[in-house]
Motif scaffolding. Structure first.
Motif, PDB file in Angstrom:
ATOM      1  N   GLN A 108      -0.640   6.902  -1.890  1.00  0.00           N
ATOM      2  CA  GLN A 108       0.359   6.628  -0.863  1.00  0.00           C
ATOM      3  C   GLN A 108      -0.052   5.352  -0.129  1.00  0.00           C
ATOM      4  N   ASP A 109       0.883   4.412   0.013  1.00  0.00           N
ATOM      5  CA  ASP A 109       0.566   3.136   0.671  1.00  0.00           C
ATOM      6  C   ASP A 109       0.122   3.400   2.105  1.00  0.00           C
ATOM      7  N   GLY A 110      -1.022   2.858   2.476  1.00  0.00           N
ATOM      8  CA  GLY A 110      -1.520   3.012   3.842  1.00  0.00           C
ATOM      9  C   GLY A 110      -2.440   4.208   4.033  1.00  0.00           C
ATOM     10  N   LYS A 111      -2.680   4.975   2.964  1.00  0.00           N
ATOM     11  CA  LYS A 111      -3.562   6.148   3.077  1.00  0.00           C
ATOM     12  C   LYS A 111      -5.019   5.713   3.292  1.00  0.00           C
ATOM     13  N   ALA A 112      -5.635   6.254   4.346  1.00  0.00           N
ATOM     14  CA  ALA A 112      -7.058   5.963   4.571  1.00  0.00           C
ATOM     15  C   ALA A 112      -7.855   6.674   3.481  1.00  0.00           C
ATOM     16  N   LEU A 113      -8.761   5.961   2.856  1.00  0.00           N
ATOM     17  CA  LEU A 113      -9.541   6.544   1.750  1.00  0.00           C
ATOM     18  C   LEU A 113     -10.780   7.234   2.317  1.00  0.00           C
ATOM     19  N   ASP A 114     -10.993   8.497   1.933  1.00  0.00           N
ATOM     20  CA  ASP A 114     -12.157   9.233   2.439  1.00  0.00           C
ATOM     21  C   ASP A 114     -13.442   8.559   2.010  1.00  0.00           C
ATOM     22  N   HIS A 115     -13.433   8.036   0.792  1.00  0.00           N
ATOM     23  CA  HIS A 115     -14.571   7.273   0.287  1.00  0.00           C
ATOM     24  C   HIS A 115     -14.062   5.893  -0.074  1.00  0.00           C
ATOM     25  N   PRO A 116     -14.716   4.826   0.441  1.00  0.00           N
ATOM     26  CA  PRO A 116     -14.272   3.485   0.054  1.00  0.00           C
ATOM     27  C   PRO A 116     -14.303   3.348  -1.469  1.00  0.00           C
ATOM     28  N   VAL A 117     -13.332   2.623  -2.001  1.00  0.00           N
ATOM     29  CA  VAL A 117     -13.238   2.440  -3.455  1.00  0.00           C
ATOM     30  C   VAL A 117     -13.777   1.061  -3.827  1.00  0.00           C
ATOM     31  N   PHE A 118     -14.755   1.048  -4.734  1.00  0.00           N
ATOM     32  CA  PHE A 118     -15.333  -0.215  -5.211  1.00  0.00           C
ATOM     33  C   PHE A 118     -14.800  -0.484  -6.610  1.00  0.00           C
ATOM     34  N   GLU A 119     -14.372  -1.712  -6.828  1.00  0.00           N
ATOM     35  CA  GLU A 119     -13.844  -2.092  -8.144  1.00  0.00           C
ATOM     36  C   GLU A 119     -14.392  -3.452  -8.536  1.00  0.00           C
TER      37      GLU A 119
END
Ligand code: TMP
Length: 236
Positions: A108-119
């Motif tokens: 969902q656009d704008g959803k705070a991520l519980d764990h930061p996503v690294f890519e």
């Protein structure tokens, strides 16, 4: 230090040699591009503003012992930096789902991520900078396992440092991209720039976008947004 020969011209910057072999001048342009160069334009004073914003972030990160290529500002849109061999990876860290994460995985656009996503993405314009994983990077010979671990550690540290710096200035660090280079000792240091071209910043209260998304999606007020980021981060 004087600019000598043009080494490289990218979409947003030019690189020049100097009389010191170990140092180069990074000149920031007003040119803007998005969607892998499909959309092109210009943002008034962007060169000077991004140079100033990047220098503030680089100096702040250096104060936390995060290694960067930054030496000093040379002219309003010129930065003297260490010469590096650039690693062909773009490291992205995300705190809030938006942009390609939403398109690719349906967050969902704008959803705070519980764990930061690294890519990690492969720096290759012809291939459209595709998302890769560490095994692709090893197989392509562009980074060693230890280097990918360092890139992750440094990117996570930058996230923690800049997130709280920006929070105190009423800004959310939504996501950002870092580039890395190997210095003369082979150590990884942050290169390129850290600016509204390479990060997403939202106002904490209104969630107003204050970054290149305003240019990407023709939202107007692009130069004012860049100026606002500079003003907010210039406050002590
Ligand atoms: P994305 O959501 O489009 O993948 O972008 C993630 C972050 O990376 C965002 O802060 C913008 C930045 N970015 C760049 O700096 N350069 C690029 O070429 C792309 C695609 C993203």
């Amino acid at each position: 230090m004087e600019k000598k020969e043009l080494i490289l011209e990218g979409k947003a910057k030019r690189l020049y040699t100097t009389e010191d072999e170990a140092l180069v001048i990074q000149e920031f342009k007003d040119d803007a591009s998005a969607f892998n160069g499909v959309k092109k334009g210009s943002i008034s004073k962007k060169g000077e503003i991004n140079c100033a914003i990047s220098s503030i972030f680089f100096e702040y990160l250096e104060s936390y012992h995060v290694p960067t290529h930054f030496i000093q500002i040379q002219a309003p849109n010129e930065m003297l930096v260490k010469k590096v061999d650039i690693v062909l990876i773009e490291a992205v860290m995300r705190n809030i789902a938006t942009g390609s994460l939403v398109k690719r995985l349906g967050f969902q656009d704008g959803k705070a991520l519980d764990h930061p996503v690294f890519e990690i993405y492969l720096k290759n314009d012809d291939l459209g900078d595709p998302l890769i994983n560490e095994y692709h990077a090893y197989a392509l010979g562009i980074a060693l396992p230890d280097e990918i671990r360092s890139i992750f550690r440094i990117t996570a540290k930058v996230n923690a440092i800049l997130k709280s710096f920006l929070e105190r200035r009423g800004l959310i660090l939504v996501d950002f991209k870092l580039e890395f280079g190997r210095d003369e000792k082979g150590e990884l240091i942050i290169a390129d720039e850290i600016s509204p071209d390479t990060c997403r910043f939202w106002d904490r209260k209104t969630h107003k976008k204050l970054d290149k998304d305003r240019f990407r999606f023709d939202m107007g007020g692009v130069d004012q947004a860049y100026q606002e980021i500079l003003e907010r981060i210039s406050k002590i």
